[in-house]
Design an enzyme around this catalytic site. Structure first.
Site, PDB file in Angstrom:
ATOM      1  NE  ARG A  24       6.844   3.735   0.756  1.00 35.22           N
ATOM      2  CZ  ARG A  24       6.479   5.438   2.464  1.00 35.22           C
ATOM      3  NH1 ARG A  24       7.783   5.475   2.650  1.00 35.22           N
ATOM      4  NH2 ARG A  24       5.484   5.448   1.413  1.00 35.22           N
ATOM      5  CE1 TYR A  67       0.593  -0.962   4.600  1.00 30.75           C
ATOM      6  CE2 TYR A  67      -0.534   1.835   4.726  1.00 30.75           C
ATOM      7  CZ  TYR A  67       0.728   0.677   4.358  1.00 30.75           C
ATOM      8  OH  TYR A  67       1.727   1.505   6.352  1.00 30.75           O
ATOM      9  CE  LYS A 117       2.689   2.747   3.268  1.00 24.97           C
ATOM     10  NZ  LYS A 117       2.977   2.948   4.554  1.00 24.97           N
ATOM     11  NE  ARG A 120      -6.008 -19.671   4.060  1.00 24.96           N
ATOM     12  CZ  ARG A 120      -5.790 -20.469   4.754  1.00 24.96           C
ATOM     13  NH1 ARG A 120      -5.732 -21.210   4.395  1.00 24.96           N
ATOM     14  NH2 ARG A 120      -4.599 -20.002   5.779  1.00 24.96           N
ATOM     15  CD  GLU A 152       9.866   1.681  10.579  1.00 25.01           C
ATOM     16  OE1 GLU A 152       9.879   3.440   9.988  1.00 25.01           O
ATOM     17  OE2 GLU A 152       9.390   0.663  10.145  1.00 25.01           O
TER      18      GLU A 152
HETATM   19  N1  PMP Z   1       7.599   3.298   9.006  1.00 28.90           N
HETATM   20  C1  PMP Z   1       6.551   2.753   9.330  1.00 28.90           C
HETATM   21  C2  PMP Z   1       6.473   1.408   9.558  1.00 28.90           C
HETATM   22  C3  PMP Z   1       5.051   3.545   8.259  1.00 28.90           C
HETATM   23  O1  PMP Z   1       4.113   2.576   8.468  1.00 28.90           O
HETATM   24  C4  PMP Z   1       5.166   4.922   7.594  1.00 28.90           C
HETATM   25  C5  PMP Z   1       3.836   5.465   7.639  1.00 28.90           C
HETATM   26  N2  PMP Z   1       3.647   4.967   6.138  1.00 28.90           N
HETATM   27  C6  PMP Z   1       6.316   5.486   7.810  1.00 28.90           C
HETATM   28  C7  PMP Z   1       7.817   4.972   8.566  1.00 28.90           C
HETATM   29  C8  PMP Z   1       6.561   6.707   6.943  1.00 28.90           C
HETATM   30  O2  PMP Z   1       6.454   6.765   5.580  1.00 28.90           O
HETATM   31  P1  PMP Z   1       5.907   8.089   5.110  1.00 28.90           P
HETATM   32  O3  PMP Z   1       7.159   9.028   5.378  1.00 28.90           O
HETATM   33  O4  PMP Z   1       6.648   7.362   3.681  1.00 28.90           O
HETATM   34  O5  PMP Z   1       4.679   8.189   5.514  1.00 28.90           O
END
Ligand code: PMP
Length: 287
Positions: free
Chosen positions: A53, A34, A150, A102, A182
């Site tokens: 990305r 996403y 992502k 599935r 993070e």
């Molecule tokens: N780390 C994680 C785990 C996230 O989910 C996000 C937001 N999607 C970010 C960092 C920040 O990414 P962005 O600046 O591209 O929104």
């Protein structure tokens, strides 16, 4: 609330009429990726970087994405227009689709992926968290080992946020081997007492935030010293300032970690300056 118009596989439909198969691999296996792109004044921030990305995430998982950036931009713009979105986000999800059953094995290459987009209205510039900062609570980072992709596997970040809220905080910082990876849905930063801005280096351990990349540029333009390296919870708790970055929160000051005040417990000067500068820079980058 009025009904939104959402996008599903080529069609714009009322949200209550939108349908995806119960056999969709996104639903059954979290087999999807996403993007979330911010919208200011009805325009998209950093759209090309988000699409780069997205393509990388899809290609790492061998999910086909045949639409070009021009087509994806047109879909984003049409949704913004139909929903009269001034400020907020456009959410895009791409899954490996459905074969009508599935199965762990990937479907045949001709199985079409599922592409869904919808808008979310949100005050991004004038937000309480942006003004007052947030409190974070640390949680173990129990996510999988490819956080640079992502994916829609967001159960653990969701659990971590709930645990942080139960601990009286607003959000979670994820910690592994004593160092901060993070935030649950943002990148983590500190400003040392020597005036060095620190955020973790890119690797499989974190998502390469689009906001992180722009804030790095903005920081350099403001002549701030920047280091991409890991930092511990203790270093962050004794830092001069802390903040997080994401497309939907821009730069948001962190005023406490596990109930330990950062600095004087109010949003830091540099964090506020970076938030302002990021918003100015973003308004120049809209499309
Ligand atoms: N780390 C994680 C785990 C996230 O989910 C996000 C937001 N999607 C970010 C960092 C920040 O990414 P962005 O600046 O591209 O929104």
């Amino acid at each position: 609330m009025t009904h939104r118009t959402v996008y599903v596989n080529g069609d714009y439909v009322a949200e209550q009429d939108a349908k995806v198969s119960v056999f969709d691999r996104g639903f059954l296996l979290a087999d999807g990726v996403y993007e979330v792109s911010a919208v200011l004044d009805g325009k998209l921030i950093d759209f090309p970087a988000h699409m780069r990305r997205l393509r990388r995430s899809a290609s790492e998982l061998q999910i086909a994405l045949t639409l070009d950036d021009g087509t994806l931009l047109a879909i984003h713009r049409e949704l913004i227009r139909r929903n009269a979105l001034e400020e907020g986000m456009v959410y895009l999800q791409l899954t490996r689709g459905s074969t009508g059953d599935r199965d762990f094995g990937y479907p045949e290459a001709e199985t079409p992926p599922t592409l869904v987009l919808f808008t979310q209205a949100k005050a991004l510039v004038e937000s309480r968290s942006g003004r007052e900062g947030i409190r974070v609570a640390t949680q173990p980072d129990w996510r999988w080992a490819r956080r640079d992709i992502k994916t829609v596997q967001l159960l653990y970040p969701s659990m971590a946020k709930m645990a942080a809220k139960a601990a009286g905080a607003d959000d979670a910082w994820l910690v592994e081997n004593g160092v901060v990876t993070e935030g649950a849905s943002n990148n983590a930063w500190i400003l040392t007492h020597e005036g060095v801005l620190v955020t973790r280096e890119l690797s499989h351990a974190i998502l390469p935030g689009i906001t992180r990349a722009v804030v790095l540029e903005v920081a350099k333009a403001l002549s701030l010293h920047v280091e991409a390296r890991t930092f511990s919870v203790a270093e962050a708790q004794s830092a001069k300032e802390c903040f997080v970055t994401s497309a939907s929160s821009f730069v948001t000051p962190v005023i406490a970690i596990d109930d330990v005040k950062i600095g004087d417990g109010y949003p830091g000067k540099v964090s506020q300056q970076l938030r302002e500068a990021y918003i100015v820079e973003s308004r120049r980058r809209v499309m």
